[in-house]
Write a protein that holds these residues in place. Sequence first.
Motif, mmCIF file in Angstrom:
data_model
loop_
_atom_site.group_PDB
_atom_site.id
_atom_site.type_symbol
_atom_site.label_atom_id
_atom_site.label_comp_id
_atom_site.label_asym_id
_atom_site.label_seq_id
_atom_site.Cartn_x
_atom_site.Cartn_y
_atom_site.Cartn_z
ATOM 1 N N PHE A 239 -5.780 23.685 -1.437
ATOM 2 C CA PHE A 239 -5.220 22.127 -1.647
ATOM 3 C C PHE A 239 -5.122 21.302 -0.360
ATOM 4 N N ALA B 148 -5.979 24.704 -11.414
ATOM 5 C CA ALA B 148 -6.881 23.726 -10.567
ATOM 6 C C ALA B 148 -8.443 23.623 -11.161
ATOM 7 N N PRO B 149 -8.913 22.434 -11.097
ATOM 8 C CA PRO B 149 -10.101 22.254 -11.841
ATOM 9 C C PRO B 149 -11.182 22.947 -10.884
ATOM 10 N N GLY B 150 -12.125 23.853 -11.383
ATOM 11 C CA GLY B 150 -13.170 24.581 -10.496
ATOM 12 C C GLY B 150 -12.596 25.749 -10.261
ATOM 13 N N ALA B 151 -11.401 26.290 -10.188
ATOM 14 C CA ALA B 151 -11.006 27.486 -10.048
ATOM 15 C C ALA B 151 -11.949 28.503 -10.648
ATOM 16 N N ARG B 152 -12.345 29.407 -9.952
ATOM 17 C CA ARG B 152 -13.484 30.411 -10.641
ATOM 18 C C ARG B 152 -12.454 31.452 -11.195
ATOM 19 N N MET C 126 -4.722 29.189 -2.862
ATOM 20 C CA MET C 126 -4.446 28.104 -3.393
ATOM 21 C C MET C 126 -3.883 27.043 -2.744
ATOM 22 N N MET D 108 -0.907 22.308 -10.306
ATOM 23 C CA MET D 108 -1.984 22.257 -10.041
ATOM 24 C C MET D 108 -2.533 23.896 -9.537
ATOM 25 N N ALA D 109 -1.706 24.512 -8.854
ATOM 26 C CA ALA D 109 -2.213 25.883 -8.391
ATOM 27 C C ALA D 109 -2.475 26.576 -9.536
ATOM 28 N N MET D 110 -2.094 26.466 -10.836
ATOM 29 C CA MET D 110 -2.541 27.202 -11.893
ATOM 30 C C MET D 110 -3.618 26.556 -12.635
ATOM 31 N N PHE E 191 1.752 7.557 -6.301
ATOM 32 C CA PHE E 191 0.689 8.420 -6.599
ATOM 33 C C PHE E 191 1.308 9.734 -6.000
ATOM 34 N N LEU E 192 1.962 9.400 -4.736
ATOM 35 C CA LEU E 192 2.430 10.719 -4.067
ATOM 36 C C LEU E 192 3.511 11.628 -4.896
ATOM 37 N N ILE F 3 -12.108 26.281 -6.096
ATOM 38 C CA ILE F 3 -11.230 27.122 -5.347
ATOM 39 C C ILE F 3 -11.641 28.662 -5.898
ATOM 40 N N LEU G 75 2.203 19.870 -7.820
ATOM 41 C CA LEU G 75 1.482 20.828 -6.847
ATOM 42 C C LEU G 75 1.575 22.101 -7.568
ATOM 43 N N PRO G 76 2.723 22.819 -7.778
ATOM 44 C CA PRO G 76 2.540 24.123 -8.647
ATOM 45 C C PRO G 76 1.792 24.320 -9.739
ATOM 46 N N ASN H 183 0.616 -1.102 -0.130
ATOM 47 C CA ASN H 183 0.190 0.143 -0.010
ATOM 48 C C ASN H 183 0.907 1.239 -0.228
ATOM 49 N N ALA I 19 1.087 4.133 -2.702
ATOM 50 C CA ALA I 19 0.693 5.543 -2.166
ATOM 51 C C ALA I 19 1.913 6.369 -2.774
#
Lengths: 204, 249
Positions: B195, A31-35, B191, A27-29, A16-17, B7, A24-25, A9, A13
Motif C-alpha cells: 500500500f 485489494a484489486p489485483g491481489a493474486r 500488504m 483494502m488489505a483484504m 479523500f484521506l 499485490i 485501509l484494513p 485543496n 484531500a
Amino acid sequence: MARAVMYDNIRRAGTFLAPSALALPLMAMVAPGARAEGMPQLDFGNPYVIGQVIWGAGIFLVLYLLLSRSALPKVEKVLSLRRQTIETDLGIAHKAKTRADEAVADLHEARRKALADAQANVDKVVEEARLAAARQTEEMNARLATEIQDAETRIAQARGQALASVREISTTTAETLIHQLSGIAAPADFVTAKVGSAAAARGL
Amino acid sequence: MAAGSSIDALGQFELHPVLGALGESLRFSQSPMMMIVAAIVVLAFLYVGMRPAAVVPGRLQSAAEMCYDFIYNMAVDTIGPEGRAFFPFVFTLFFFILAGNYLGLLPFSFAFTSHIAVTLALALMVFCLSIIVSLKVQGAKFFAHFMPAGAPKALAPLLIPIEILSFLSRPVSLSIRLFANMVAGHVMFDMFAAFTIMLAGLGFFGDIIAVGPVVINIALMALELLVGALQAYVFAILTCIYLREAVAH
C-alpha cells in the motif's frame, strides 16, 4: 487568494484521506489485483517444500543433541555451582550466626553472673557494715551504760557524803548563829539533838 | 510484493534454492538456511552467554539462565517430575520456533514457521513422541483413555470415535495455529508495505497517505513480536500438556 486555494485543496484531500484511512484494513483484504493463485506452502509438488522438512529434521536433531549434550548441561553446571556456593555460604553464615548467638548467650550469662556476684558482694558488705555498726552501737551503749552507772554511783556517793555532812554543817551553823545572836554558847548535845530532829523531820 | 497495481502477498513464502547448483541438488532453500541460522543463534546465545560461567552473572548470562529456568519450570511444572527428561526437547522446540518466528521478522529474511510442512512436521514429531511415551508408560491402558471414565457404555460407539478424532486433531491444530499466525502476520506486512508503495505513486497527497501503512506496519511489528513469542510458548506448553497426559498413570 493563494492561501484560500491551498486550504481548499487540503479540505478536498481530507475528504479523500479520511475514508481511505478507515478503509485501509478493508483494502488489505480486497485489494484489486491481489493474486490468489494458491499458497506456495501448499505446493507439495515443489521439491523444496518436502526438502525443507528433511533438512529441518536433521537441523532440529543436531540442535537437540548439541543443546541436550553440551549447551544445557553447561547452564545446569553453572546453576548447580551457584546453588552449591550459595548453600555453602549459607551454611557458613548459619554456623557463624550460631557461634555468634552462643557468644552472645555466654556474654549474657557472664554478665548476669557478674551482676549476681556483684549484688551478693554488695549485700554481704552492707550486711557486714550493718552488723559492725550494730556491734559498735551495742558496745557504745554498753560503755555508756557503764559510764552512766559509774556516774550515778559517784553521784550517789557524793550525795551520800553531802547528806552526811548536812547535820554537821547545820549543827556548826546553828551553834554559830546562836552564839552570834545571843552571845551564849549553846550546848553541843542540845544543838545536835535539835538539828537531828529537824533533819529527821525533813527526811535528811 | 507489488508489481504495478497488483499485490503478491504470498510470493514471499515461495522457496528458492540457495548456494546455487549445490543448493538445487540438495533441495536446500532459504527455509533450511534460516533453520540453520536459528540453530546457530540459539546455540550462540547459550554458549556466548554462559562463557563467563560466573556465580554473579552478567546481563547475557542472566538472560541465558532465565531462558533455561523459564523452560525448565514450564516442563517440570506442567509435566511433573518426569518433565526433567523432556526438558531439552521442550527447550529445543521452543527456541527453534521462537528464533524462526523472530528471524522471519528481519528484512530479506524468511520465516520457516510460515510453512505448514515445517509446522506439521514439528507437530507430528510431538504427537508421535507423546504416543510413544504413552505406550511405554501406560501400555495398553493408553487406549482406555479413548473411553471417558464414568461414561455409560452404551455411548461407547459414539464417544470413542469422537475421542479418537479429537486426539488425531492435535497435530492439525498445533501445526495450523502456528502456521496461520505466522502467515497472517507476514501477509499483513506485505500488504501494508505494498500500500505504501502504491500510494506513494499517487503524487503529493499519496506520499502523505502512504505514511499510514508505514505506521500500521510499525504497530504490526510490535504485534508480531508478541505473536512470535506467544505462538512458540503455546506450541511448547501444549507439547508439555500432551507429554503430561502421556506420563500420567
